[in-house]
Design an enzyme around this catalytic site. Sequence first.
Site, PDB file in Angstrom:
ATOM      1  N   ASP A  26      -1.704   0.015  -6.132  1.00  0.00           N
ATOM      2  CA  ASP A  26      -0.378   0.638  -6.208  1.00  0.00           C
ATOM      3  C   ASP A  26      -0.446   2.112  -5.822  1.00  0.00           C
ATOM      4  O   ASP A  26      -1.462   2.781  -6.043  1.00  0.00           O
ATOM      5  CB  ASP A  26       0.166   0.486  -7.639  1.00  0.00           C
ATOM      6  CG  ASP A  26       1.663   0.750  -7.707  1.00  0.00           C
ATOM      7  OD1 ASP A  26       2.345   0.629  -6.666  1.00  0.00           O
ATOM      8  OD2 ASP A  26       2.160   1.067  -8.804  1.00  0.00           O
ATOM      9  N   ASN A  74       8.296  -8.102  -4.441  1.00  0.00           N
ATOM     10  CA  ASN A  74       8.318  -7.064  -3.395  1.00  0.00           C
ATOM     11  C   ASN A  74       9.288  -7.378  -2.250  1.00  0.00           C
ATOM     12  O   ASN A  74       9.597  -6.493  -1.442  1.00  0.00           O
ATOM     13  CB  ASN A  74       6.909  -6.795  -2.850  1.00  0.00           C
ATOM     14  CG  ASN A  74       6.017  -6.035  -3.807  1.00  0.00           C
ATOM     15  OD1 ASN A  74       4.804  -6.235  -3.848  1.00  0.00           O
ATOM     16  ND2 ASN A  74       6.588  -5.133  -4.605  1.00  0.00           N
TER      17      ASN A  74
END
Length: 246
Positions: A26, A74
């Site tokens: 991330d 996502n």
Amino acid sequence: MALFKKKQSFAPVPGAMPRHIGIIMDGNGRWAKKRGLPRVAGHREGAENFKRIAEYLLDLNIEYSTFYAFSTENWKRPQDEVENIMSLLVDYLHEWMTMQKEKNMRLHFIGDRSAFSPQIQSLMAEVEEKSAHYQNHLNLALNYGSRSELVKACNELLSEGNRNISEDDLSAHLYTAGQPEVDLIIRTGGEKRLSNFLLWQSAYAELYFTDRLWPDMKKQDIDDALAFFAHRERRFGAIIQESGKR
Ligand code: IPE
Ligand code: IPE
Ligand code: MG
């Protein structure tokens, strides 16, 4: 009268190397933003770093690693960002075909691949097939979500006529079937959450969070995570008895 129905014995091993590491990569977007670049630049650099870190885990002889690259959530991102990520994936698959074949990594693409284009799906199948004889396992989680993985497993078990399922049955229907449980989860980017990653498989994983943004994650940071892991006392619900004492 017996107080317990079953007795289980575990042998916790303190200080061992993890067999299976999960990495939540991330911070690509923030890495780019800090430099005044578009988010895609962060994903590009993140993809390069994925290759470097994957190779390092191989050098360390980590048997299983799972990298979280794209979650079932996502898709909520802007279409151009999703398309950019998909094109980086295609680049990686082509590159693997031409350059990385000699690497001792057995690739598995975990997640619901039916959402990907036929071109991507067939490249995935080809890479898996061509790497099948390698020793160390690398799972790349794409369109992966733990909840949908668990629901898929339950539906498969139901359609096979099961009415009473065990933990082993469920594990055997996950994308990670046959692989050891996750020992260590590393998340970069500062957030302290799992974001739907390997919820079942990481029941007893040690969790390591670092503020480092994924494209900046270095070998030394992996070493730090491994040192953290080596100092954990893993009990799996049992207690550690000092030798000679009762
Ligand atoms: C991780 O980086 C990559 C994916 C989730 C595809 P992000 O894109 O989430 O980066 P941040 O969290 O916005 O910085
Ligand atoms: C987790 O990162 C997913 C991947 C790294 C692929 P996200 O950026 O999507 O997670 P949240 O939204 O911060 O929980
Ligand atoms: Mg993020």
